[in-house]
Write an enzyme that holds these catalytic residues in place. Structure first.
Site, PDB file in Angstrom:
ATOM      1  N   THR A  46      -7.619   6.294   6.584  1.00 37.11           N
ATOM      2  CA  THR A  46      -9.024   6.013   6.300  1.00 37.11           C
ATOM      3  C   THR A  46      -9.339   4.579   6.741  1.00 37.11           C
ATOM      4  O   THR A  46      -8.436   3.764   6.908  1.00 37.11           O
ATOM      5  CB  THR A  46      -9.346   6.239   4.812  1.00 37.11           C
ATOM      6  OG1 THR A  46      -8.496   5.418   4.027  1.00 37.11           O
ATOM      7  CG2 THR A  46      -9.166   7.705   4.435  1.00 37.11           C
ATOM      8  N   THR A  48     -10.745   1.388   5.763  1.00 35.80           N
ATOM      9  CA  THR A  48     -10.267   0.143   5.155  1.00 35.80           C
ATOM     10  C   THR A  48      -8.758   0.170   4.970  1.00 35.80           C
ATOM     11  O   THR A  48      -8.073  -0.835   5.184  1.00 35.80           O
ATOM     12  CB  THR A  48     -10.980  -0.115   3.807  1.00 35.80           C
ATOM     13  OG1 THR A  48     -12.375  -0.199   4.052  1.00 35.80           O
ATOM     14  CG2 THR A  48     -10.501  -1.398   3.152  1.00 35.80           C
ATOM     15  N   CYS A  49      -8.236   1.307   4.594  1.00 36.52           N
ATOM     16  CA  CYS A  49      -6.800   1.453   4.371  1.00 36.52           C
ATOM     17  C   CYS A  49      -6.009   1.163   5.641  1.00 36.52           C
ATOM     18  O   CYS A  49      -4.983   0.485   5.614  1.00 36.52           O
ATOM     19  CB  CYS A  49      -6.491   2.859   3.861  1.00 36.52           C
ATOM     20  SG  CYS A  49      -7.434   3.314   2.390  1.00 36.52           S
ATOM     21  N   SER A  50      -6.489   1.668   6.760  1.00 39.02           N
ATOM     22  CA  SER A  50      -5.783   1.508   8.039  1.00 39.02           C
ATOM     23  C   SER A  50      -6.063   0.185   8.724  1.00 39.02           C
ATOM     24  O   SER A  50      -5.206  -0.357   9.419  1.00 39.02           O
ATOM     25  CB  SER A  50      -6.166   2.641   8.992  1.00 39.02           C
ATOM     26  OG  SER A  50      -5.639   3.857   8.525  1.00 39.02           O
TER      27      SER A  50
END
Length: 159
Positions: A46, A48-50
């Site tokens: 996703t 922000t996660c990545s």
């Protein structure tokens, strides 16, 4: 009830994604006898996660370990194959990927979020914690939509 500083982590099954495959582990066994910086993301791959969350811990891994952390781990309500692929794609050999496929760990922590409005189902909230021999030493839970207190930089500042 949400987990708090001083609480023991709940003992649930997680799946550890490794270079050789996947291994089921009990959380009590995994966190025993070591100090772990654990962070949770709503989902692998996703935005922000990545772009920020996982890369921050990869980039700061040596500095975090220099502050007395034995292991850095990432958890998400994703299957172990997705976690393994995300770990490989992000170049995160310094971060252990722990799949919480059914969300049992997030539920037991009291840290779920409802992403059904986005087609994501029930996921784990974005947070970071320091776990010392299975006991929560620090916990930093993000407000919805934020990315501040669970970042590698914030964890490092608080070690």
């Amino acid at each position: 009830m949400t987990i708090a500083v001083g609480d023991k982590l709940p003992d649930v099954k997680l799946v550890k994604a490794t270079a050789d495959g996947i291994d089921a582990v009990q959380s009590a066994e995994y966190f025993a006898g070591k100090r772990v910086a654990l962070f949770s993301v709503p989902g692998a791959f996703t935005p922000t996660c990545s772009a920020k969350h996982l890369p921050g811990f990869v980039q700061k891994a040596d500095e975090i370990r220099a502050k007395g952390i034995d292991e850095i781990a990432c958890t998400a309500v994703n299957d172990p194959f997705v976690m393994k692929a995300w770990g490989a794609a992000a170049g995160s050999a310094d971060v252990t990927m722990l799949a919480d496929g059914n969300g049992d760990f997030a539920k037991a922590l009291g840290l779920t979020m409802d992403g059904t409005g986005f087609g994501l189902g029930i996921r784990g909230q974005r947070f970071a914690m320091v776990v010392n021999d299975g006991t929560v030493e620090q916990i930093h839970v993000e407000a919805p939509g934020d990315f501040k207190v669970s970042s590698a930089e914030y964890v490092l500042e608080n070690l």
